[in-house]
Write a protein that holds these residues in place. Structure first.
Motif, PDB file in Angstrom:
ATOM      1  N   ILE A  30     -12.644   9.892   1.768  1.00 17.28           N
ATOM      2  CA  ILE A  30     -12.804   8.508   2.220  1.00 17.28           C
ATOM      3  C   ILE A  30     -14.242   8.234   2.641  1.00 17.28           C
ATOM      4  CG2 ILE A  30     -12.168   6.850   4.012  1.00 17.28           C
ATOM      5  CD1 ILE A  30      -9.375   8.137   4.020  1.00 17.28           C
TER       6      ILE A  30
ATOM      7  N   ILE B 171      -6.139   6.994   2.155  1.00 13.61           N
ATOM      8  CA  ILE B 171      -5.703   6.279   3.366  1.00 13.61           C
ATOM      9  C   ILE B 171      -4.184   6.289   3.459  1.00 13.61           C
ATOM     10  CG2 ILE B 171      -5.621   4.008   4.471  1.00 13.61           C
ATOM     11  CD1 ILE B 171      -8.399   3.474   3.244  1.00 13.61           C
ATOM     12  N   ASN B 172      -3.525   6.097   2.331  1.00 13.70           N
ATOM     13  CA  ASN B 172      -2.066   6.126   2.327  1.00 13.70           C
ATOM     14  C   ASN B 172      -1.536   7.507   2.695  1.00 13.70           C
ATOM     15  OD1 ASN B 172       0.551   4.868   1.756  1.00 13.70           O
ATOM     16  ND2 ASN B 172       0.613   6.274   0.012  1.00 13.70           N
TER      17      ASN B 172
ATOM     18  N   ILE C   9      -0.231   2.449  -6.066  1.00 12.19           N
ATOM     19  CA  ILE C   9      -1.657   2.741  -6.243  1.00 12.19           C
ATOM     20  C   ILE C   9      -1.887   3.518  -7.531  1.00 12.19           C
ATOM     21  CG2 ILE C   9      -3.645   3.942  -5.246  1.00 12.19           C
ATOM     22  CD1 ILE C   9      -2.398   3.382  -2.467  1.00 12.19           C
TER      23      ILE C   9
ATOM     24  N   PHE D 124      -9.729   2.790  -5.524  1.00 11.97           N
ATOM     25  CA  PHE D 124      -8.289   3.074  -5.562  1.00 11.97           C
ATOM     26  C   PHE D 124      -8.001   4.462  -5.012  1.00 11.97           C
ATOM     27  CE2 PHE D 124      -8.362   0.127  -9.456  1.00 11.97           C
ATOM     28  CZ  PHE D 124      -8.168  -0.988  -8.661  1.00 11.97           C
TER      29      PHE D 124
ATOM     30  N   SER E 150       4.086   3.301  -1.843  1.00 14.37           N
ATOM     31  CA  SER E 150       2.697   2.860  -1.993  1.00 14.37           C
ATOM     32  C   SER E 150       1.921   3.816  -2.891  1.00 14.37           C
ATOM     33  CB  SER E 150       2.018   2.762  -0.623  1.00 14.37           C
ATOM     34  OG  SER E 150       2.568   1.721   0.148  1.00 14.37           O
TER      35      SER E 150
ATOM     36  N   CYS F   2      -9.746   6.012  -2.769  1.00 14.65           N
ATOM     37  CA  CYS F   2      -9.916   5.908  -1.318  1.00 14.65           C
ATOM     38  C   CYS F   2      -8.639   5.377  -0.672  1.00 14.65           C
ATOM     39  CB  CYS F   2     -11.098   5.004  -1.016  1.00 14.65           C
ATOM     40  SG  CYS F   2     -11.575   4.956   0.718  1.00 14.65           S
ATOM     41  N   ASN F   3      -8.020   4.380  -1.298  1.00 16.12           N
ATOM     42  CA  ASN F   3      -6.763   3.838  -0.775  1.00 16.12           C
ATOM     43  C   ASN F   3      -5.636   4.856  -0.861  1.00 16.12           C
ATOM     44  OD1 ASN F   3      -6.631   0.649  -0.149  1.00 16.12           O
ATOM     45  ND2 ASN F   3      -8.282   1.093  -1.593  1.00 16.12           N
TER      46      ASN F   3
ATOM     47  N   TRP G 263      -0.470  -2.629  -1.672  1.00 16.73           N
ATOM     48  CA  TRP G 263       0.021  -2.374  -0.314  1.00 16.73           C
ATOM     49  C   TRP G 263       1.123  -3.356   0.080  1.00 16.73           C
ATOM     50  CZ3 TRP G 263      -1.022   1.763   2.638  1.00 16.73           C
ATOM     51  CH2 TRP G 263      -2.175   2.514   2.355  1.00 16.73           C
TER      52      TRP G 263
ATOM     53  N   VAL H 103      -5.615  -4.059  -4.879  1.00 16.58           N
ATOM     54  CA  VAL H 103      -5.423  -3.243  -3.678  1.00 16.58           C
ATOM     55  C   VAL H 103      -4.460  -3.936  -2.716  1.00 16.58           C
ATOM     56  CG1 VAL H 103      -6.563  -2.353  -1.605  1.00 16.58           C
ATOM     57  CG2 VAL H 103      -7.648  -2.068  -3.845  1.00 16.58           C
TER      58      VAL H 103
ATOM     59  N   CYS I 252      -9.853  -6.243  -5.401  1.00 14.49           N
ATOM     60  CA  CYS I 252      -9.320  -6.559  -4.063  1.00 14.49           C
ATOM     61  C   CYS I 252      -7.881  -7.052  -4.158  1.00 14.49           C
ATOM     62  CB  CYS I 252     -10.189  -7.608  -3.388  1.00 14.49           C
ATOM     63  SG  CYS I 252     -11.835  -7.028  -2.919  1.00 14.49           S
TER      64      CYS I 252
END
Length: 307
Positions: free
Chosen positions: A44, A66-67, A112, A60, A108, A62-63, A147, A143, A140
């Motif tokens: 991240i 985070i998830n 993703i 993506f 999620s 990075c998300n 979520w 993303v 954006c």
């Protein structure tokens, strides 16, 4: 029947046979959780700090990291606390919250991964249009939707669970999920069957889309060495990630419904935890070592060079 809806606490029996090695298990679990945080945070921070990585694929990714942190946060702190306690209980609200976090994190992942599959499809099959298709605004939106939809669908499932009349408070696992709470209901609920069935179907279609897209890409890459190298470099990590997540979740679902009670408690606990251990670590290691830009930036950081 006045007491059936007054359940305020649930007992978790998954740790009932771990008294002799509880502190060892605590140390190993804490180490595992620290590794998950270290691996995910490294990627991240690398993506956020390095402007060269501000591309759709890495955003993506990075998300996804985070998830991973979000999902494991719904399990490990409570589990670590229970390992140091002799009483393993969870409040009704806490149980529903934990179930929501675990369910929403899993689905999620699929959302993703589906967006990442589409990104690779455009990058390989329509390279000249890639930057016009995958604009900042569109990324954006992708993303946000990746979520929003999982959270909304899982929220509906949690609402149906909340409306159930319960005739018990014993959960034979180390964490709460909606399915186990639903088994404590006094009577069957149509909504509690239909909404999970819809959610399962919706995300099975995600998996089918991802698999189809990679098969299509593989077929397209047969006659182009450049595309084939691009597929091997960027799509294989996605495919391995999908396989890891699907196998772990499928294994857990089958075990919940058809698992045997004759296995030792330690084996039962590992089977319950494996989808919270293997994917968050293995997937990010795959991405970290396979994606050249990520690997190079991390190595530069470890060597003390500026990104």
């Amino acid at each position: 029947m006045d007491n059936v809806s007054e359940t305020t606490m649930f007992t978790l029996s998954g740790l009932s046979g771990t008294t002799n090695y509880r502190h060892t298990l605590f140390a190993l679990t804490l180490l595992c959780y620290c590794v998950i945080w270290l691996v995910n945070l490294t990627i991240i921070v690398t993506v956020v700090v390095d402007k060269n990585l501000h591309e759709p694929m890495y955003i993506f990714l990075c998300n996804l990291c985070i998830n991973g942190l979000y999902g494991t946060a719904g399990f490990y702190p409570k589990f670590l606390t229970d390992l140091l306690s002799t009483i393993h209980v969870i409040s009704y609200a806490g149980c529903l919250l934990q179930g929501f976090v675990l369910h929403s994190s899993v689905v999620s992942d699929f959302s993703i991964l589906a967006v990442m599959a589409y990104d690779r499809y455009v990058a390989i099959c329509q390279p000249l249009m890639y930057h016009s298709v995958m604009t900042t605004q569109r990324v954006c939106v992708f993303v946000f939707v990746a979520w929003l939809i999982p959270f909304y669908l899982v929220f509906l499932g949690s609402i149906t669970t909340l409306r159930l009349r319960l005739c018990g408070s014993h959960i034979p696992k180390i964490y709460c999920i909606n399915y186990l709470v639903g088994k404590l209901s006094c009577s069957a609920s149509i909504a509690h069957v239909i909404i999970p069935a819809f959610n399962y179907t919706f995300y099975v279609l995600h998996i089918i889309f991802i698999v189809w897209s990679y098969m299509y890409l593989l077929k397209k890459c047969q006659f182009s060495s450049e595309n084939r190298n691009k597929f091997m470099q960027t799509c294989l990590p996605h495919l391995f990630c999908l396989i890891t997540v699907v196998v772990s979740i499928l294994f857990d679902l089958l075990y919940i419904r058809f698992g045997t009670k004759t296995l030792p408690q330690g084996v039962n606990n590992f089977m319950s935890m494996e989808f919270l251990i293997i994917p968050p670590i293995i997937n990010l290691l795959i991405y970290g070592f396979k994606l050249t830009k990520i690997k190079n930036r991390i190595m530069q950081f470890l060597c003390g060079k500026h990104l």
